[in-house]
Motif scaffolding. Sequence first.
Motif, PDB file in Angstrom:
ATOM      1  N   TYR A 181      -4.797  31.483 -28.690  1.00  0.00           N
ATOM      2  CA  TYR A 181      -5.261  30.136 -28.360  1.00  0.00           C
ATOM      3  C   TYR A 181      -4.229  29.343 -27.560  1.00  0.00           C
ATOM      4  CZ  TYR A 181      -8.787  30.833 -32.068  1.00  0.00           C
ATOM      5  OH  TYR A 181      -9.804  31.300 -32.860  1.00  0.00           O
ATOM      6  N   GLY A 182      -3.003  29.873 -27.459  1.00  0.00           N
ATOM      7  CA  GLY A 182      -1.950  29.153 -26.751  1.00  0.00           C
ATOM      8  C   GLY A 182      -1.208  28.157 -27.630  1.00  0.00           C
ATOM      9  N   GLN A 239      -5.223  21.566 -34.342  1.00  0.00           N
ATOM     10  CA  GLN A 239      -5.487  22.279 -33.091  1.00  0.00           C
ATOM     11  C   GLN A 239      -6.083  23.659 -33.368  1.00  0.00           C
ATOM     12  OE1 GLN A 239      -2.057  22.755 -30.567  1.00  0.00           O
ATOM     13  NE2 GLN A 239      -3.246  23.496 -28.834  1.00  0.00           N
ATOM     14  N   PHE A 240      -5.582  24.350 -34.382  1.00  0.00           N
ATOM     15  CA  PHE A 240      -6.094  25.682 -34.701  1.00  0.00           C
ATOM     16  C   PHE A 240      -7.562  25.612 -35.122  1.00  0.00           C
ATOM     17  CE2 PHE A 240      -7.009  29.316 -37.374  1.00  0.00           C
ATOM     18  CZ  PHE A 240      -6.369  30.370 -36.734  1.00  0.00           C
ATOM     19  N   LEU A 241      -7.916  24.662 -35.995  1.00  0.00           N
ATOM     20  CA  LEU A 241      -9.296  24.561 -36.472  1.00  0.00           C
ATOM     21  C   LEU A 241     -10.246  24.242 -35.327  1.00  0.00           C
ATOM     22  CD1 LEU A 241     -11.306  24.618 -38.760  1.00  0.00           C
ATOM     23  CD2 LEU A 241     -10.772  22.207 -39.238  1.00  0.00           C
ATOM     24  N   VAL A 275       8.988  28.621 -36.220  1.00  0.00           N
ATOM     25  CA  VAL A 275       9.598  29.952 -36.143  1.00  0.00           C
ATOM     26  C   VAL A 275       9.571  30.463 -34.705  1.00  0.00           C
ATOM     27  CG1 VAL A 275       9.342  32.368 -36.843  1.00  0.00           C
ATOM     28  CG2 VAL A 275       9.107  30.546 -38.537  1.00  0.00           C
ATOM     29  N   ALA A 276       8.447  30.266 -34.025  1.00  0.00           N
ATOM     30  CA  ALA A 276       8.328  30.717 -32.637  1.00  0.00           C
ATOM     31  C   ALA A 276       9.338  30.016 -31.735  1.00  0.00           C
ATOM     32  CB  ALA A 276       6.909  30.476 -32.127  1.00  0.00           C
ATOM     33  N   LYS A 336       4.632  32.574 -28.400  1.00  0.00           N
ATOM     34  CA  LYS A 336       4.820  34.021 -28.293  1.00  0.00           C
ATOM     35  C   LYS A 336       4.321  34.696 -29.559  1.00  0.00           C
ATOM     36  CE  LYS A 336       9.537  33.762 -30.146  1.00  0.00           C
ATOM     37  NZ  LYS A 336      10.962  34.048 -29.885  1.00  0.00           N
ATOM     38  N   PRO A 337       4.024  35.997 -29.493  1.00  0.00           N
ATOM     39  CA  PRO A 337       3.594  36.719 -30.703  1.00  0.00           C
ATOM     40  C   PRO A 337       4.724  36.748 -31.727  1.00  0.00           C
ATOM     41  CG  PRO A 337       3.071  37.966 -28.714  1.00  0.00           C
ATOM     42  CD  PRO A 337       3.963  36.846 -28.285  1.00  0.00           C
TER      43      PRO A 337
END
Length: 332
Positions: free
Chosen positions: A309-310, A156-158, A107-108, A314-315
Motif C-alpha cells: 500500500y506504500g 491509513q491501513f484500514l 522499525v522500517a 520497505k519490506p
Amino acid sequence: MLIGSHARPGGRRLAGALLAAALSLATTMLAMTTLAAVTARAEEVVLRVGDQKGGNRSLLEIAGDAKDLPYRIAWSEFPAAAPILEALNAGALDVGYTGDLSFLTAVAAGAPIKAIGGTRSDPRTQAILVRAESPIRSAADLKGKRLAGTRGGWGQFLISATLEKAGIAPSEATFAPLNPVDAKVALMAGSVDAWAVWEPYVAFATLKDRARPIADGAGLTPTITFVVATDSAIATKRAALQDFLSRLSRARLWSLDHLDAYARNTAALTKLPEDVLRAAYTAQRTSPIALDADVVREVQAASDRATRYGILSKPLDVGRAVDRSFTAAASN
C-alpha cells in the motif's frame, strides 16, 4: 587527700585510647553506611516508561499491580503513540506501547526497538465512520470520497485495505492524513466524507455525535498493540522489563472482569464520558497475547500489505523486530 581523687597516668592513656578507637569505629561505620546507600542508589534500576493519559499507569494502579516494585518507574505522559515512538528512537525512554502498524513504520525507519509483549483487541473496534446523514452506506460508496485517517498507522491501513476489498483503486479516493482530533472535526464539518479510527474514538463518535460505522477491521487488521522496548533497555534492564510485562498482563486480565471500575477510574483521569469508555472497553475485550509464531506470521502478512500500500517504506522481516524471549520466559 582522698584516695582516688587523681587518676593515674596509665588510666588516662587507656581511656584516651578507648575513646579514639570508638570514634574511629563510628567513623568507619558511618562511611560504610554512606557508601552502601550510595551504591544502592547507583544500582537502583529506573525504568523510563512512555504512557498516555488513562493508559498503562492508571491500569496498573487501579488493578493493584503498581505496588512493591523491585525497581523505580519514571513515567512520561504523551498525547499519542507517535511521540512515544520518537522518544524511544531518541533513547529518552526504555519502554512504551503503540499499535502494530505504527510500530512497523518506526522499525522500517531504523528505530532501535523491538516488540516484547502485546495485547489484542476485537478488530471490529477499528472502523470507518460517516456522519449520521451521510448517503454513504457501505464501503462500495467510498469511491470518489475524501477519507481521513492517521498516516502510517491503523487509519491509513484500514482505508487502504477496505478500498482494496471493495475493488476501489487507491486513485479513486482521496486520503486525508489527519490525527484523530482534527479528523473528527473535519468529519462533523463535512470537510471529509469518512474517518478511519479506533476506540474510544469510535464509541464517542457513535454515542455522542451519532456517527455511523460503514466498515470495520474484521479480517483486515491484526488490531495488536505492542509493548515496545529499546535494544539498550533489553540488554541492560531485562529483569525489570520482564516484571513490568507480567504486571501489565495481570492488570489487563483484571480489567476484563472489572470493566465498570476500569471505565470509572479512566473517566476520572481522562475526563472522557464513563459510558463511552465502558462501551469501548466492552467492545474491545483487550487481552494480553503471547508473541508466538502465529502472531509473527499474522503481523508479517499485514506488514507485507502495508508495504504494497506504500505505508511502509520497505519490506520488513517481522520476526527480527520481535523479541520472543520475554514470552518464553513468562511461560516457564
